[in-house]
Scaffold this active site. Structure first.
Site, PDB file in Angstrom:
ATOM      1  N   GLU A  43      49.211  32.669  27.961  1.00  0.00           N
ATOM      2  CA  GLU A  43      48.929  34.418  27.308  1.00  0.00           C
ATOM      3  C   GLU A  43      49.857  35.170  28.566  1.00  0.00           C
ATOM      4  O   GLU A  43      49.387  35.826  29.703  1.00  0.00           O
ATOM      5  CB  GLU A  43      47.316  34.121  27.891  1.00  0.00           C
ATOM      6  N   CYS A  99      46.737  43.519  30.310  1.00  0.00           N
ATOM      7  CA  CYS A  99      47.793  43.397  29.748  1.00  0.00           C
ATOM      8  C   CYS A  99      47.488  43.408  28.031  1.00  0.00           C
ATOM      9  O   CYS A  99      48.847  43.528  27.660  1.00  0.00           O
ATOM     10  CB  CYS A  99      47.276  41.481  29.762  1.00  0.00           C
TER      11      CYS A  99
HETATM   12  N1  LIG Z   1      47.963  37.844  28.063  1.00  0.00           N
HETATM   13  C1  LIG Z   1      47.494  37.709  28.742  1.00  0.00           C
HETATM   14  O1  LIG Z   1      45.855  37.277  28.329  1.00  0.00           O
HETATM   15  C2  LIG Z   1      47.130  38.325  30.512  1.00  0.00           C
HETATM   16  C3  LIG Z   1      45.938  39.335  31.008  1.00  0.00           C
HETATM   17  C4  LIG Z   1      46.301  39.556  32.243  1.00  0.00           C
HETATM   18  C5  LIG Z   1      47.568  39.568  32.816  1.00  0.00           C
HETATM   19  N2  LIG Z   1      48.635  39.293  32.017  1.00  0.00           N
HETATM   20  C6  LIG Z   1      49.899  39.538  32.171  1.00  0.00           C
HETATM   21  O2  LIG Z   1      50.087  39.685  33.993  1.00  0.00           O
HETATM   22  C7  LIG Z   1      51.047  39.525  34.177  1.00  0.00           C
HETATM   23  C8  LIG Z   1      50.698  40.662  35.606  1.00  0.00           C
HETATM   24  O3  LIG Z   1      50.259  39.604  36.332  1.00  0.00           O
HETATM   25  P1  LIG Z   1      51.317  39.061  37.608  1.00  0.00           P
HETATM   26  O4  LIG Z   1      52.322  39.733  37.989  1.00  0.00           O
HETATM   27  O5  LIG Z   1      50.092  38.356  38.785  1.00  0.00           O
HETATM   28  O6  LIG Z   1      52.671  37.751  36.858  1.00  0.00           O
HETATM   29  P2  LIG Z   1      52.869  36.562  37.363  1.00  0.00           P
HETATM   30  O7  LIG Z   1      53.383  36.159  36.218  1.00  0.00           O
HETATM   31  O8  LIG Z   1      54.337  36.733  38.407  1.00  0.00           O
HETATM   32  O9  LIG Z   1      52.331  35.595  38.503  1.00  0.00           O
HETATM   33  C9  LIG Z   1      50.952  34.780  37.371  1.00  0.00           C
HETATM   34  C10 LIG Z   1      50.460  33.752  38.304  1.00  0.00           C
HETATM   35  O10 LIG Z   1      51.554  32.656  38.170  1.00  0.00           O
HETATM   36  C11 LIG Z   1      51.937  32.257  39.806  1.00  0.00           C
HETATM   37  N3  LIG Z   1      53.287  31.788  39.625  1.00  0.00           N
HETATM   38  C12 LIG Z   1      54.822  32.851  40.346  1.00  0.00           C
HETATM   39  N4  LIG Z   1      55.862  31.593  39.951  1.00  0.00           N
HETATM   40  C13 LIG Z   1      54.595  30.674  39.184  1.00  0.00           C
HETATM   41  C14 LIG Z   1      55.622  29.427  38.534  1.00  0.00           C
HETATM   42  N5  LIG Z   1      57.114  29.313  39.163  1.00  0.00           N
HETATM   43  N6  LIG Z   1      54.758  28.298  37.985  1.00  0.00           N
HETATM   44  C15 LIG Z   1      53.699  28.376  38.120  1.00  0.00           C
HETATM   45  N7  LIG Z   1      53.079  29.725  38.410  1.00  0.00           N
HETATM   46  C16 LIG Z   1      53.376  30.689  38.873  1.00  0.00           C
HETATM   47  C17 LIG Z   1      51.698  33.301  40.119  1.00  0.00           C
HETATM   48  O11 LIG Z   1      51.480  32.666  41.220  1.00  0.00           O
HETATM   49  C18 LIG Z   1      50.294  34.003  39.525  1.00  0.00           C
HETATM   50  O12 LIG Z   1      49.375  33.656  40.265  1.00  0.00           O
HETATM   51  C19 LIG Z   1      51.932  40.876  32.797  1.00  0.00           C
HETATM   52  O13 LIG Z   1      52.978  40.467  32.254  1.00  0.00           O
HETATM   53  C20 LIG Z   1      50.573  40.703  32.644  1.00  0.00           C
HETATM   54  O14 LIG Z   1      50.781  41.107  31.185  1.00  0.00           O
HETATM   55  C21 LIG Z   1      48.590  38.613  30.611  1.00  0.00           C
END
Ligand SMILES: NC(=O)c1ccc[n+]([C@@H]2O[C@H](COP(=O)([O-])OP(=O)(O)OC[C@H]3O[C@@H](n4cnc5c(N)ncnc54)[C@H](O)[C@@H]3O)[C@@H](O)[C@H]2O)c1
Length: 569
Positions: free
Chosen positions: A275, A309
């Site tokens: 997602e 998002c």
């Molecule tokens: N489509 C949806 O349902 C939805 C909902 C909410 C937010 N989002 C998206 O989330 C983003 C914003 O959130 P963010 O900045 O926290 O995103 P991010 O991708 O930077 O981080 C998300 C999570 O992934 C973890 N992470 C980081 N590197 C990783 C790795 N190598 N392996 C596994 N996990 C790892 C982070 O610690 C965090 O918990 C935006 O792009 C937004 O659109 C999507």
């Protein structure tokens, strides 16, 4: 009256903030620009930069694996629970949420910077709706489902059974620290799974309170205490969740990290749901009701300072109503009050991530350099005490600007003037993302436009309403990811979807016909061909021909069989 009398007793769970959590670390402030240490997670309020508590230890990969193992042991017990027990757990959580809305929202506000009303919308209301839906419909969608067994197996019952997958991993972002944890939690415990959820390094403090609440709800209904595990940490911890033994992973986050998660999952063949980011269009056709859609446009752009998002990031407004739309948007936008999330009367709060305001500024600057007009906002207030970006409205925006291509995740309402419905569709689809979409206009026309949008979700004459209908799946296409959480599809996604076939008519069973039993008779292949005509012929004459062929096949005498090495049987 019947419901009142028969109303099930639901445990009440009281969880308070500790004295230390209430007090924070007086006088200690986060210094902007300080890199996060590798082993610890700093916790501060993005609206004031005040430290909320001591740095939290980040879980190592080994610690994550231990949490997964604990969850696995707990899940083995929980898998045997009845739907009645699972409903009681969901009701207990629902009661906790209802009675603790204040604390839930305040904790989220301090950790993520959003005002209380934004937390009420995005944290509480959707969570309650999910509880309600699971209690009412969850069992119905997880019960074995009858399927047709086909003509050849007319005497069989075919069905699909939904068994828990085991231990689900969830990696979630910071934007809704409460809902992002409770959303996967509710579906998974209802499906009979354990959940190991990794919260974001930018919103970890709140998970201390939410984690205690989860433990208390589990204890109140006698569920295993290790059923839900919370992981704190950085990418390394997230990676360990994918490769460390979970049975499936739901990743909610950015597209770039989503790719890394999928690569890591390939090694262990861990199934993943992605997602990812969004850049939702908000289309206003010439026959839209402005009195309805302008307040929605403002909420779509400025809810939680645009850190959604499925936030509206691209506004396509028909030229005939464009000026009036802008005028009405500006009337409200000029009155927005920005500040610390807990100050009374604040409309817009802070940006949760330290560098986000500078990133939004770079997109706005690029747009302005290419001809966009700043109607309000557009520049960071350097004297503001926290991580703020002002609510901004841009007009004269075009697809040549980065702000129409990259996810902003900030409070910018960017307006493009369109001349026709077809142009709106073409521009809306000219995007790497495809999460949600919103269309305003007369019902028929808006539905026609909506049907042409390449997105996972479309709302007509409302904003993001597909998420309030918790029976619906949530997810996107293109760079917004694949597969779905939420809804029937998301709930069944928590399961091993197992096919089962069993005899359905007493006394009738499958016996392999003698010509096909080993060693096969000479007529075996003609016999198979005849069966095909008999069962799959396109009309009754062909079926009858098949029957005739079958009888003929059985009369073919068995000749000598040529064996390997030239011998005959
Ligand atoms: N489509 C949806 O349902 C939805 C909902 C909410 C937010 N989002 C998206 O989330 C983003 C914003 O959130 P963010 O900045 O926290 O995103 P991010 O991708 O930077 O981080 C998300 C999570 O992934 C973890 N992470 C980081 N590197 C990783 C790795 N190598 N392996 C596994 N996990 C790892 C982070 O610690 C965090 O918990 C935006 O792009 C937004 O659109 C999507």
């Amino acid at each position: 009256i019947y419901r009142l009398i028969t109303h099930e007793w639901v445990p009440q769970v009281d969880v308070e903030l500790t004295k230390e959590e209430k007090a924070g670390l007086p006088g200690k402030r986060w210094k902007p620009g300080t890199p996060f240490p590798k082993d610890f997670i700093p916790c501060y309020d993005p609206g004031t930069l005040e430290m909320l508590g001591p740095d939290m230890p980040a879980d190592t990969a080994d610690q994550v694996r231990v949490k997964i193992e604990r969850a696995r042991i707990a899940q083995k017990k929980w898998a045997k629970s009845s739907f009645k027990q699972r409903r009681l757990l969901i009701k207990t959580i629902q009661r906790f949420v209802l009675e603790n809305q204040d604390t839930i929202c305040k904790v989220s506000a301090r950790d993520s910077g959003k005002p209380l009303v934004d937390a009420a919308f995005g944290e509480v209301i959707v969570t309650l709706e999910k509880c309600k839906w699971l209690i009412k419909e969850g069992e119905k969608w997880l019960k074995p489902e009858k399927r047709s067994s086909g003509l050849m197996m007319f005497y069989k019952n075919a069905r699909v059974e939904y068994h828990p997958v085991g231990v689900m991993g969830a990696i979630v972002p910071w934007n809704y620290p409460f809902h992002n944890v409770f959303n996967p939690l509710l579906a998974n415990v209802f499906a009979g799974n354990a959940l190991v959820v990794k919260v974001s390094e930018y919103a970890s403090w709140s998970s201390l309170y939410y984690g205690r609440a989860i433990k208390a709800c589990l204890a109140a209904v006698g569920a295993p205490e290790d059923l839900v595990q919370i992981v704190h940490g950085y990418g390394e911890a997230g990676n360990a969740l994918v490769t460390g033994g979970t049975d499936k992973v739901v990743f909610v986050g950015s597209t770039g990290v989503g790719r890394a998660v999928m690569k890591a999952a390939a090694d262990t063949l861990t199934p993943v749901v992605l997602e990812l980011g969004g850049k939702d269009p908000f289309i206003v056709l010439e026959d839209a009701s402005l009195s309805q859609c302008v307040p929605m446009a403002l909420r779509g752009a400025f809810q939680s300072c645009g850190q959604n998002c499925a936030g509206a990031e691209r506004f396509y407004v028909h030229e005939k109503i464009h000026d009036e739309f802008v005028k009405r948007v500006m009337k409200a936008a000029n009155q927005l009050r920005q500040g610390w999330a807990l100050s009374p009367g604040v409309d817009c709060g802070a940006m949760c991530m330290p560098n986000q305001a500078a990133y939004v500024q770079s997109l706005v600057d690029d747009a302005v350099a290419k001809g966009a007009v700043v109607e309000c906002g557009g520049a960071i207030d350097k004297d503001a005490p926290g991580q703020f970006y002002p609510p901004t409205v841009l007009t004269n925006v075009t697809h040549a600007m980065k702000i129409m291509k990259e996810e902003v995740f900030g409070p910018v309402l960017s307006i493009v003037k369109i001349r026709s419905d077809d142009e709106a569709v073409a521009l809306a689809n000219e995007c790497d993302f495809g999460l949600g979409s919103n269309v305003f206009g007369s019902r028929r026309r808006a539905l026609k436009v909506g049907a042409q949008l390449n997105a996972g979700m479309t709302t007509i004459n409302d904003f993001c309403a597909t998420y309030m209908a918790q029976s619906l799946p949530f997810g996107g296409v293109k760079e917004s990811g694949f597969d779905r959480f939420a809804g029937i599809e998301g709930l069944r996604g928590c399961c091993n979807v197992k096919s089962v076939v069993v005899d359905g008519i007493p006394g009738i069973r499958t016996d392999i016909p003698p010509p096909l039993q080993y060693p096969v008779q000479h007529c075996a292949f003609p016999f198979c061909k005849a069966l095909c005509h008999m069962f799959f012929g396109l009309n009754i004459l062909e079926n009858a021909r098949g029957l005739f062929m079958l009888v003929s096949a059985m009369m073919i005498p068995t000749p000598k069989v040529l064996l390997k090495g030239g011998k005959t049987d």
